[in-house]
Design a protein around this motif. Structure first.
Motif, mmCIF file in Angstrom:
data_model
loop_
_atom_site.group_PDB
_atom_site.id
_atom_site.type_symbol
_atom_site.label_atom_id
_atom_site.label_comp_id
_atom_site.label_asym_id
_atom_site.label_seq_id
_atom_site.Cartn_x
_atom_site.Cartn_y
_atom_site.Cartn_z
ATOM 1 N N SER A 29 0.819 -1.225 0.000
ATOM 2 C CA SER A 29 0.000 0.000 0.000
ATOM 3 C C SER A 29 0.848 1.267 0.000
ATOM 4 C CB SER A 29 -0.937 0.003 1.215
ATOM 5 O OG SER A 29 -0.205 0.098 2.423
ATOM 6 N N THR A 34 -4.450 2.568 -1.058
ATOM 7 C CA THR A 34 -5.755 1.935 -0.911
ATOM 8 C C THR A 34 -6.731 2.876 -0.219
ATOM 9 O OG1 THR A 34 -5.218 1.005 1.249
ATOM 10 C CG2 THR A 34 -4.634 -0.324 -0.672
ATOM 11 N N VAL A 36 -10.920 2.817 1.697
ATOM 12 C CA VAL A 36 -12.152 2.141 2.088
ATOM 13 C C VAL A 36 -13.289 3.145 1.961
ATOM 14 C CG1 VAL A 36 -13.455 1.167 4.011
ATOM 15 C CG2 VAL A 36 -11.111 0.412 3.595
ATOM 16 N N LEU A 57 -10.965 0.059 11.777
ATOM 17 C CA LEU A 57 -10.221 0.772 10.734
ATOM 18 C C LEU A 57 -9.031 1.530 11.311
ATOM 19 C CD1 LEU A 57 -13.090 2.146 8.431
ATOM 20 C CD2 LEU A 57 -11.379 0.425 7.838
ATOM 21 N N CYS A 60 -5.954 -0.428 10.823
ATOM 22 C CA CYS A 60 -5.630 -0.867 9.454
ATOM 23 C C CYS A 60 -4.557 0.032 8.841
ATOM 24 C CB CYS A 60 -6.885 -0.867 8.584
ATOM 25 S SG CYS A 60 -8.131 -2.079 9.101
ATOM 26 N N VAL A 63 -4.696 0.646 5.049
ATOM 27 C CA VAL A 63 -5.718 1.524 4.450
ATOM 28 C C VAL A 63 -5.187 2.947 4.487
ATOM 29 C CG1 VAL A 63 -8.053 2.448 4.667
ATOM 30 C CG2 VAL A 63 -7.636 0.019 5.079
ATOM 31 N N VAL A 66 -9.836 6.865 4.079
ATOM 32 C CA VAL A 66 -11.198 6.429 4.376
ATOM 33 C C VAL A 66 -12.161 7.469 3.814
ATOM 34 C CG1 VAL A 66 -12.885 5.905 6.180
ATOM 35 C CG2 VAL A 66 -10.491 5.196 6.456
ATOM 36 N N GLN A 90 -6.061 7.756 9.450
ATOM 37 C CA GLN A 90 -5.942 7.950 8.004
ATOM 38 C C GLN A 90 -6.583 9.274 7.565
ATOM 39 O OE1 GLN A 90 -7.581 5.342 9.427
ATOM 40 N NE2 GLN A 90 -6.868 3.387 8.608
ATOM 41 N N PRO A 155 -11.463 -5.683 5.124
ATOM 42 C CA PRO A 155 -10.812 -4.881 4.083
ATOM 43 C C PRO A 155 -9.486 -5.481 3.636
ATOM 44 C CG PRO A 155 -10.662 -3.780 6.219
ATOM 45 C CD PRO A 155 -11.619 -4.921 6.386
#
Length: 430
Positions: A29, A34, A36, A57, A60, A63, A66, A90, A155
């Motif tokens: 990543s 990436t 979500v 999340l 994560c 990720v 978001v 994020q 995810p």
């Protein structure tokens, strides 16, 4: 052991090393970002499922972004949503899908000849969310906001096959066992009692058609959890009704080679359950109606199949027979696994779903056009900077929300300080 492969690639979970998978995805990543995407209603902020999703999340690291596409009725609701997601590490975009700034953008698009303002609901939320997410990421995972069994492997599993470029996957769909309740029972009524027997009946009636084989290859075709590349996100038309999931599969069928499509096992899964509905215009019965219209339209578009009303009636008869066979099989499966299974209620549900077929068939014959939001490439042909403008509108909405919440917080703090500094009253006892 289940090794079965079908027209699309099935990715099983043979007790995979999740720590190794997470480490590899986190590394990938860094060069293949990436995102979500979660379409949500404000009410879902007040339910435990979305709190669980947010907290998972946070963990994560794989990720990068978001995106929440929120339907909120007031600025106060939107402000609370921005505050709710502010703990995520994020970069997070909370799109106020029905807010003044987004509405103004869509009005400009309408004035230039492309009217998207008539589309409401989850379809519009997904469309808007994909616009922002495709700017931020190469691989985008989408899921609903009501998953009560959510954990970070969801995810992770959706994104990994897309980010590991050697696999060549452009679209990845979740499948799972819908089990839940107390006592534990089967859920997923529309898939089990409508879609599966419907596809079996259509295949028996019409013979081999690649689209029917393609749909039949999905173990859970109505799952709301999937991942797709950013270029695919820009080139698919999002259905604007309750046939969103099945209509999205039709768009993937039109745009992606079968060898680049996969489905992945998420394990045991549960989320909130919709009512059956008191008519074919409500609840799961409306969902069935929209699903059948979508399937019939795609069969005409991609396979040149045109059904008459007599054939629709034949389909209804065959569907009933196939669905009854499925209920017997579910009964055996449930009894072996000691699951609660009300066979009579299953048969009643089948009868209600069966009634949808004639009406949906008549709807399709009267108006074969599907309700789809034009893809992003068409919107960008009208307003080339629309995605960037949507992202900027979201940033401004969020900045105002944070400023409002800070002002409110300072006001509360001032009241507390004022009360603290107020001398205690002298009480005189006569």
């Amino acid at each position: 052991m289940d090794y079965k492969q079908e027209l699309i690639t099935t990715i099983h979970d043979f007790s995979c090393d999740l720590e190794l998978l997470e480490a590899r995805l986190t590394q990938l990543s860094e060069t293949s970002p990436t995102a979500v995407l979660i379409p949500a209603l404000y009410d879902e902020l007040e339910r435990p499922a979305l709190t669980l999703i947010r907290d998972q999340l946070k963990e994560c690291k794989f990720v990068n972004t978001v995106v929440i596409c929120l339907c909120a009725q007031t600025a106060e609701q939107y402000n609370k949503a921005v505050d709710f997601f502010s703990i995520l590490p994020q970069p997070t975009f909370v799109i106020w899908e029905n807010g003044p700034r987004v509405t103004q953008l869509l009005e400009k698009l309408r004035d230039k000849g492309l009217d998207l303002l008539s589309f409401k609901g989850k379809g519009q939320a997904v469309w808007l969310g994909l616009g922002v997410a495709s700017l931020q990421a190469e691989a985008i995972a989408m899921h609903d906001a009501d998953i009560i069994t959510y954990n970070k492997t969801y995810p992770m599993k959706l994104l990994f096959p897309l980010v590991e470029k050697e696999l060549g996957i452009a679209f990845n769909k979740a499948y799972y066992a819908r089990l839940g309740g107390e006592p534990i029972r089967f859920h997923g009524r529309v898939v089990r009692l409508f879609v599966m027997p419907l596809l079996t009946a259509l295949t028996d009636m019409l013979g081999y058609h690649n689209y029917l084989r393609y749909l039949g290859a999905y173990r859970y075709p109505l799952s709301g959890e999937c991942a797709l590349t950013n270029d695919l996100a820009l080139n698919i038309r999002i259905p604007g009704n309750w046939g969103l999931e099945i209509g999205l599969l039709a768009e993937v069928y039109r745009n992606v080679a079968e060898k680049r499509i996969a489905q992945i096992d998420l394990g045991t899964f549960d989320h909130k359950h919709q009512p059956i509905g008191n008519s074919t215009h409500e609840g799961l019965r409306k969902m069935c109606r929209d699903i059948l219209r979508s399937i019939l339209r795609t069969l005409t578009e991609m396979e040149r199949v045109v059904l008459t009303m007599d054939e629709i009636r034949t389909l209804r008869v065959k569907f009933r027979r196939e669905a009854q066979d499925y209920t017997r099989q579910y009964f055996v499966d449930a009894r072996f696994n000691n699951l609660e299974y009300d066979r009579h209620q299953e048969e009643v549900t089948v009868e209600l779903f069966e009634q949808v077929i004639t009406e949906a068939g008549q709807d399709y014959l009267n108006n074969p056009a599907n309700i789809q939001i034009p893809d992003w490439t068409r919107a960008l042909a009208v307003m080339p900077a629309l995605r960037e403008q949507l992202r900027e509108a979201t940033r401004r909405d969020m900045a105002e929300a944070k400023a409002s919440m800070n002002t409110l917080g300072n006001s509360d703090a001032s009241r507390v300080e004022s009360n603290h500094n107020t001398p205690n009253p002298v009480i005189v006892i006569p």
